[in-house]
Scaffold this active site. Structure first.
Site, PDB file in Angstrom:
ATOM      1  N   ARG A 192       0.850  -1.195   0.000  1.00  0.00           N
ATOM      2  CA  ARG A 192       0.000   0.000   0.000  1.00  0.00           C
ATOM      3  C   ARG A 192       0.885   1.243   0.000  1.00  0.00           C
ATOM      4  NH1 ARG A 192      -3.794   0.042   5.061  1.00  0.00           N
ATOM      5  NH2 ARG A 192      -4.893  -1.607   3.948  1.00  0.00           N
TER       6      ARG A 192
ATOM      7  N   CYS B 188     -16.280  -8.221   6.075  1.00  0.00           N
ATOM      8  CA  CYS B 188     -16.227  -8.553   7.504  1.00  0.00           C
ATOM      9  C   CYS B 188     -16.531  -7.272   8.277  1.00  0.00           C
ATOM     10  CB  CYS B 188     -14.856  -9.133   7.877  1.00  0.00           C
ATOM     11  SG  CYS B 188     -13.608  -7.902   8.272  1.00  0.00           S
TER      12      CYS B 188
ATOM     13  N   LYS C 278      -3.480   1.397  15.025  1.00  0.00           N
ATOM     14  CA  LYS C 278      -3.444   2.343  13.898  1.00  0.00           C
ATOM     15  C   LYS C 278      -4.049   3.699  14.281  1.00  0.00           C
ATOM     16  CE  LYS C 278      -5.939  -0.624  11.481  1.00  0.00           C
ATOM     17  NZ  LYS C 278      -6.837  -1.302  10.520  1.00  0.00           N
TER      18      LYS C 278
ATOM     19  N   ARG D 222      -1.550   6.621   9.560  1.00  0.00           N
ATOM     20  CA  ARG D 222      -1.741   6.066   8.205  1.00  0.00           C
ATOM     21  C   ARG D 222      -1.844   7.185   7.169  1.00  0.00           C
ATOM     22  NH1 ARG D 222      -3.658   0.803   8.352  1.00  0.00           N
ATOM     23  NH2 ARG D 222      -2.892  -0.257  10.204  1.00  0.00           N
TER      24      ARG D 222
ATOM     25  N   CYS E 141      -7.915 -10.748   1.018  1.00  0.00           N
ATOM     26  CA  CYS E 141      -7.944 -10.371   2.427  1.00  0.00           C
ATOM     27  C   CYS E 141      -8.106 -11.600   3.318  1.00  0.00           C
ATOM     28  CB  CYS E 141      -9.080  -9.380   2.700  1.00  0.00           C
ATOM     29  SG  CYS E 141      -9.104  -8.916   4.435  1.00  0.00           S
TER      30      CYS E 141
ATOM     31  N   LYS F 237      -5.590   7.424  12.350  1.00  0.00           N
ATOM     32  CA  LYS F 237      -6.028   7.924  11.036  1.00  0.00           C
ATOM     33  C   LYS F 237      -6.422   9.392  11.094  1.00  0.00           C
ATOM     34  CE  LYS F 237      -7.320   3.402   9.387  1.00  0.00           C
ATOM     35  NZ  LYS F 237      -8.337   2.532   8.777  1.00  0.00           N
TER      36      LYS F 237
ATOM     37  N   CYS G 225     -13.752  -1.565   6.334  1.00  0.00           N
ATOM     38  CA  CYS G 225     -12.781  -0.892   5.468  1.00  0.00           C
ATOM     39  C   CYS G 225     -13.403   0.009   4.401  1.00  0.00           C
ATOM     40  CB  CYS G 225     -11.860  -1.915   4.825  1.00  0.00           C
ATOM     41  SG  CYS G 225     -10.872  -2.827   6.022  1.00  0.00           S
TER      42      CYS G 225
ATOM     43  N   CYS H 158     -15.072  -3.183  -0.119  1.00  0.00           N
ATOM     44  CA  CYS H 158     -13.688  -3.503   0.259  1.00  0.00           C
ATOM     45  C   CYS H 158     -13.213  -4.675  -0.598  1.00  0.00           C
ATOM     46  CB  CYS H 158     -13.630  -3.871   1.739  1.00  0.00           C
ATOM     47  SG  CYS H 158     -14.251  -5.528   2.064  1.00  0.00           S
TER      48      CYS H 158
HETATM   49 FE1  SRM Z   1      -8.859  -1.802   6.406  1.00  0.00          FE
HETATM   50  C1  SRM Z   1      -7.497  -4.455   7.942  1.00  0.00           C
HETATM   51  C2  SRM Z   1      -8.100  -3.106   3.441  1.00  0.00           C
HETATM   52  C3  SRM Z   1      -9.554   1.169   5.002  1.00  0.00           C
HETATM   53  C4  SRM Z   1     -10.573  -0.870   9.232  1.00  0.00           C
HETATM   54  N1  SRM Z   1      -7.882  -3.471   5.815  1.00  0.00           N
HETATM   55  C5  SRM Z   1      -7.360  -4.437   6.621  1.00  0.00           C
HETATM   56  C6  SRM Z   1      -6.550  -5.464   5.807  1.00  0.00           C
HETATM   57  C7  SRM Z   1      -5.127  -4.984   5.776  1.00  0.00           C
HETATM   58  C8  SRM Z   1      -6.685  -6.927   6.268  1.00  0.00           C
HETATM   59  C9  SRM Z   1      -5.721  -7.488   7.259  1.00  0.00           C
HETATM   60  O1  SRM Z   1      -5.467  -6.872   8.297  1.00  0.00           O
HETATM   61  O2  SRM Z   1      -5.222  -8.586   6.989  1.00  0.00           O
HETATM   62  C10 SRM Z   1      -7.258  -5.282   4.464  1.00  0.00           C
HETATM   63  C11 SRM Z   1      -6.446  -5.662   3.230  1.00  0.00           C
HETATM   64  C12 SRM Z   1      -7.357  -6.286   2.202  1.00  0.00           C
HETATM   65  C13 SRM Z   1      -6.729  -6.510   0.894  1.00  0.00           C
HETATM   66  O3  SRM Z   1      -6.691  -7.671   0.443  1.00  0.00           O
HETATM   67  O4  SRM Z   1      -6.278  -5.560   0.269  1.00  0.00           O
HETATM   68  C14 SRM Z   1      -7.763  -3.869   4.558  1.00  0.00           C
HETATM   69  N2  SRM Z   1      -8.702  -1.078   4.602  1.00  0.00           N
HETATM   70  C15 SRM Z   1      -8.456  -1.795   3.474  1.00  0.00           C
HETATM   71  C16 SRM Z   1      -8.697  -0.968   2.225  1.00  0.00           C
HETATM   72  C17 SRM Z   1      -7.783  -1.319   1.060  1.00  0.00           C
HETATM   73  C18 SRM Z   1     -10.178  -1.155   1.860  1.00  0.00           C
HETATM   74  C19 SRM Z   1     -10.686  -0.479   0.607  1.00  0.00           C
HETATM   75  O5  SRM Z   1     -11.790  -0.892   0.223  1.00  0.00           O
HETATM   76  O6  SRM Z   1     -10.090   0.406   0.055  1.00  0.00           O
HETATM   77  C20 SRM Z   1      -8.504   0.447   2.814  1.00  0.00           C
HETATM   78  C21 SRM Z   1      -7.084   0.918   2.782  1.00  0.00           C
HETATM   79  C22 SRM Z   1      -6.987   2.349   3.220  1.00  0.00           C
HETATM   80  C23 SRM Z   1      -5.628   2.969   3.082  1.00  0.00           C
HETATM   81  O7  SRM Z   1      -5.245   3.312   1.967  1.00  0.00           O
HETATM   82  O8  SRM Z   1      -4.972   3.171   4.109  1.00  0.00           O
HETATM   83  C24 SRM Z   1      -8.938   0.196   4.252  1.00  0.00           C
HETATM   84  N3  SRM Z   1      -9.798  -0.135   7.045  1.00  0.00           N
HETATM   85  C25 SRM Z   1     -10.088   0.940   6.261  1.00  0.00           C
HETATM   86  C26 SRM Z   1     -11.063   1.771   6.900  1.00  0.00           C
HETATM   87  C27 SRM Z   1     -11.690   3.029   6.308  1.00  0.00           C
HETATM   88  C28 SRM Z   1     -10.925   4.260   6.637  1.00  0.00           C
HETATM   89  O9  SRM Z   1      -9.831   4.211   7.217  1.00  0.00           O
HETATM   90  O10 SRM Z   1     -11.405   5.337   6.303  1.00  0.00           O
HETATM   91  C29 SRM Z   1     -11.356   1.168   8.121  1.00  0.00           C
HETATM   92  C30 SRM Z   1     -12.426   1.646   9.132  1.00  0.00           C
HETATM   93  C31 SRM Z   1     -12.028   2.859   9.863  1.00  0.00           C
HETATM   94  C32 SRM Z   1     -11.250   2.513  11.090  1.00  0.00           C
HETATM   95  O11 SRM Z   1     -10.040   2.328  10.982  1.00  0.00           O
HETATM   96  O12 SRM Z   1     -11.871   2.379  12.160  1.00  0.00           O
HETATM   97  C33 SRM Z   1     -10.553  -0.020   8.200  1.00  0.00           C
HETATM   98  N4  SRM Z   1      -8.960  -2.546   8.318  1.00  0.00           N
HETATM   99  C34 SRM Z   1      -9.760  -2.055   9.311  1.00  0.00           C
HETATM  100  C35 SRM Z   1      -9.651  -2.903  10.462  1.00  0.00           C
HETATM  101  C36 SRM Z   1     -10.403  -2.732  11.803  1.00  0.00           C
HETATM  102  C37 SRM Z   1      -9.664  -1.834  12.725  1.00  0.00           C
HETATM  103  C38 SRM Z   1     -10.312  -1.764  14.078  1.00  0.00           C
HETATM  104  O13 SRM Z   1     -10.248  -0.715  14.711  1.00  0.00           O
HETATM  105  O14 SRM Z   1     -10.854  -2.756  14.541  1.00  0.00           O
HETATM  106  C39 SRM Z   1      -8.772  -3.947  10.096  1.00  0.00           C
HETATM  107  C40 SRM Z   1      -8.329  -5.124  10.961  1.00  0.00           C
HETATM  108  C41 SRM Z   1      -7.254  -4.759  11.923  1.00  0.00           C
HETATM  109  O15 SRM Z   1      -6.691  -3.670  11.912  1.00  0.00           O
HETATM  110  O16 SRM Z   1      -6.942  -5.626  12.743  1.00  0.00           O
HETATM  111  C42 SRM Z   1      -8.368  -3.692   8.748  1.00  0.00           C
HETATM  112 FE1  SF4 Z   2     -10.809  -7.463   4.680  1.00  0.00          FE
HETATM  113 FE2  SF4 Z   2     -12.773  -7.035   6.370  1.00  0.00          FE
HETATM  114 FE3  SF4 Z   2     -11.330  -4.984   5.499  1.00  0.00          FE
HETATM  115 FE4  SF4 Z   2     -12.982  -6.196   3.857  1.00  0.00          FE
HETATM  116  S1  SF4 Z   2     -13.579  -5.076   5.721  1.00  0.00           S
HETATM  117  S2  SF4 Z   2     -10.864  -5.662   3.412  1.00  0.00           S
HETATM  118  S3  SF4 Z   2     -12.899  -8.295   4.516  1.00  0.00           S
HETATM  119  S4  SF4 Z   2     -10.586  -6.620   6.749  1.00  0.00           S
END
Ligand code: SRM
Ligand code: SF4
Length: 572
Positions: free
Chosen positions: A76, A480, A213, A145, A441, A215, A484, A435
């Site tokens: 990323r 899930c 993390k 981030r 993922c 943000k 994201c 997502c």
């Molecule tokens: Fe996310 C984890 C993809 C924005 C909350 N996110 C992941 C992972 C890295 C899975 C993993 O940990 O193994 C995903 C990779 C999937 C893949 O195959 O690419 C993933 N997140 C993404 C992206 C690519 C989704 C998208 O549709 O674009 C976004 C990348 C953003 C970036 O460029 O930095 C992405 N993730 C978000 C957002 C939205 C936002 O930030 O505006 C959230 C919700 C907001 C927040 O953070 O509360 C988000 N991602 C999570 C979480 C849950 C965090 C938590 O507080 O519980 C995880 C899991 C974790 O961190 O353990 C996670």
């Molecule tokens: Fe993976 Fe869940 Fe984030 Fe979708 S919402 S990219 S399934 S961690």
């Protein structure tokens, strides 16, 4: 009655992630050595944690799991505000073709992800990004981030400054470890026994970085394309009477991640803390980050985000703690009203007379797909016309700073690749996000990116049947509950529970300033059409004037959800 004093509860242990950060504060792990080892296609479990700080995730192709794990990497970028020049775009495009799966994945935080990179390609890809004066540092991990900022190129004083400020804050909050450069640019494993490395303490993050993390987003009302209140830290630009930037409203404590069946985890909107002038920006950003550093829960990663500190300690406590850290008082926040989170598509004029072109990218995946050769078309335009490239928080793309006399030529060139600039997608499709989930993922419970387009076909058919096909409904899906694609801020959110099964959430608003609520715990794929058909028919019958789906849901369906919840314990 016993007079014995109950033993004090055992202090909770720091998580394993805390232990490994403490042991190797440079975050170097054994990464360079494993990278250079041709006998393995994967990194150790601990190294996978360190890699995240460098913007890299080890994944495996879940479609192939039945025949054994095929390891690959997701990388990323760190692209503050999602702004790239044309040369930078060309580098990302080349690397996706050469080392990735020939697609570029736009993210919901204005970045790019490569998917499907095998280990032998990881080193060359990372080196090329860094040699091109870009990086992936801190794109993942327990650090700040990618910083978001308004996607639309606002060429007035405020727009320019807010974008510059986003880049400034991103740079000011970067970790300073030498490991990133040493591994990915020089290919050298840091000597972990060297006291300088062993005792390394980052001046901002300390030796153990953040508990989780962090943000940041910047917004300028009335557009809330960044979903500002879902961020740990939000800066809302406030205009002065002369059109310059008077300062920022500070919002703190948003976040969406949750887990199914764990009510201790929940989505939360940020609180507004106060107002400050632009000269104090970096001090405030550092101050908020260090409150998270010092007060976030390091014993439970599900409870470690800054939102829980805000929820549990309150706004007054937070403001006092921040003011004490930065050494000045905040003013009262200025009034702000957000109206929309919508991206702009097609041609638009910038304030400086040049044009920008908003292009819809289905579920954020830039690729060549049959007659629609979006990846090749974008590359051709970038090479020939050299626009600025801006990635939007809704996973779309903007080509900016295009002289008006190039408009027709750009349109014609895109048409050669089957990429339209008008009527790019239906009103519902344009307002959707998914997502990635399967097959990359590791946390996905249900399909998302590969499923939402066909579900939208069905939703559109249902709405068209009700003569409501032109109504916009903001629909977001995740595989899930991590959130994201920010499904909890959508008018209609789908959250994966298992293969072909989704939790359904209703009631977000057009401005993305209201969270939605669970309507159905689980709906199976085969039931979705009937369930939504009945709901949309009610919306049509009950809406007041042109009331949007989200507003109607919040007014009419939420009371039913609350009544059902109130009745549930009595029935049990
Ligand atoms: Fe996310 C984890 C993809 C924005 C909350 N996110 C992941 C992972 C890295 C899975 C993993 O940990 O193994 C995903 C990779 C999937 C893949 O195959 O690419 C993933 N997140 C993404 C992206 C690519 C989704 C998208 O549709 O674009 C976004 C990348 C953003 C970036 O460029 O930095 C992405 N993730 C978000 C957002 C939205 C936002 O930030 O505006 C959230 C919700 C907001 C927040 O953070 O509360 C988000 N991602 C999570 C979480 C849950 C965090 C938590 O507080 O519980 C995880 C899991 C974790 O961190 O353990 C996670
Ligand atoms: Fe993976 Fe869940 Fe984030 Fe979708 S919402 S990219 S399934 S961690």
């Amino acid at each position: 009655m016993s007079t014995e004093i109950a033993p004090a509860p055992a202090a909770k242990k720091p998580t394993h992630n805390e232990e490994i950060k403490t042991a190797i504060p440079t975050l170097a792990g054994n990464l360079a050595a494993t990278l250079a080892d041709p006998t393995t296609d994967r990194f150790s479990d601990d190294d996978q944690q360190f890699m995240k700080f460098h913007g890299i995730y080890q994944q495996d192709d879940r479609d192939l799991r039945k025949t054994g794990k095929k390891f690959m990497f997701m990388i990323r970028g760190r692209i503050p505000g999602g702004v790239l020049n044309s040369a930078g775009y060309a580098v990302y495009d080349d690397l996706a073709t050469r080392y990735g799966n020939n697609t570029l994945r736009l993210t919901s935080r204005q970045s790019f992800q490569f998917h499907g990179v095998v280990k032998s390609g990881l080193g060359p890809l990372m080196k090329k990004i860094n040699d091109s004066m870009m990086d992936t540092l801190a794109a993942c991990g327990d650090v700040n981030r990618n910083v978001m900022a308004p996607a639309v190129p606002v060429m007035n004083a405020i727009g320019r400054q807010v974008n510059e400020d986003a880049a400034r804050v991103s740079a000011a909050l970067l970790p300073t470890t030498k490991a990133y450069h040493s591994i990915w640019v020089e290919g050298v494993q840091l000597n972990l026994e060297d006291p300088e490395n062993k005792n390394f303490v980052d001046p901002l993050y300390g030796a153990t970085y953040l508990p989780r993390k962090f943000k940041i987003a910047f917004a300028i009302a009335p557009t809330n394309d960044v979903d500002i209140l879902t961020n740990c830290l939000g800066f809302i630009g406030i205009p002065a009477a002369d059109g310059t930037l008077a300062g920022y409203n500070l919002t703190v404590g948003g976040g969406l991640g949750r887990a199914h069946g764990n009510t201790m985890t929940y989505p939360r909107l940020a609180d507004t803390i106060g107002f400050f002038t632009p000269d104090k920006l970096v001090a405030i950003a550092r101050g908020v980050l260090t409150v998270h550093r010092d007060f976030g829960d390091r014993t439970d990663r599900k409870h470690a985000r800054l939102k829980y500190v805000l929820e549990e300690k309150g706004v007054a406590w937070f403001r006092a703690e921040l003011e004490q850290r930065v050494g000045f008082k905040l003013d009262e926040a200025k009034p702000v009203e957000f109206k929309t989170q919508r991206d702009l598509f097609g041609w638009h004029q910038q304030e400086d007379g040049r044009l920008f072109l908003g292009l819809f990218v289905l579920t954020g995946r830039i690729k060549d797909d049959g007659a629609l050769r979006q990846k090749s078309g974008l590359r051709a335009v970038v090479d020939r016309f050299q626009p600025e490239v801006r990635l939007t928080p809704q996973q779309n793309i903007i080509l900016a700073n295009i002289p008006a006399d190039q408009k027709d030529a750009v349109t014609a060139l895109l048409a050669e690749y089957g990429v339209p600039v008008e009527n790019q997608a239906t009103v519902i499709r344009r307002a959707s996000m998914a997502c990635p989930s399967m097959p990359t993922c590791g946390l996905g419970l249900a399909e998302s990116e590969r499923y939402l387009p066909s579900l939208i076909d069905r939703i559109e058919a249902t709405l068209t049947g009700l003569a409501m096909g032109d109504e916009e409904v903001v629909i977001r899906m995740t595989g899930c509950p991590n959130g994201c694609a920010r499904p909890y801020a959508a008018e209609l959110g789908f959250v994966g529970k298992g293969p072909g099964r989704y939790q359904v959430w209703l009631g977000g608003n057009e401005a993305s300033t209201r969270l939605n609520r669970i309507w159905k715990e689980t709906v199976k794929d085969a039931e979705i059409d009937a369930e939504l058909g009945a709901l949309f028919a009610r919306w049509k019958a009950e809406r007041i004037g042109s009331e949007r789906f989200g507003d109607w849901s919040a007014r009419a369906v939420w009371p039913e959800i609350e009544a059902a919840a109130a009745a549930a314990p009595a029935a049990a």
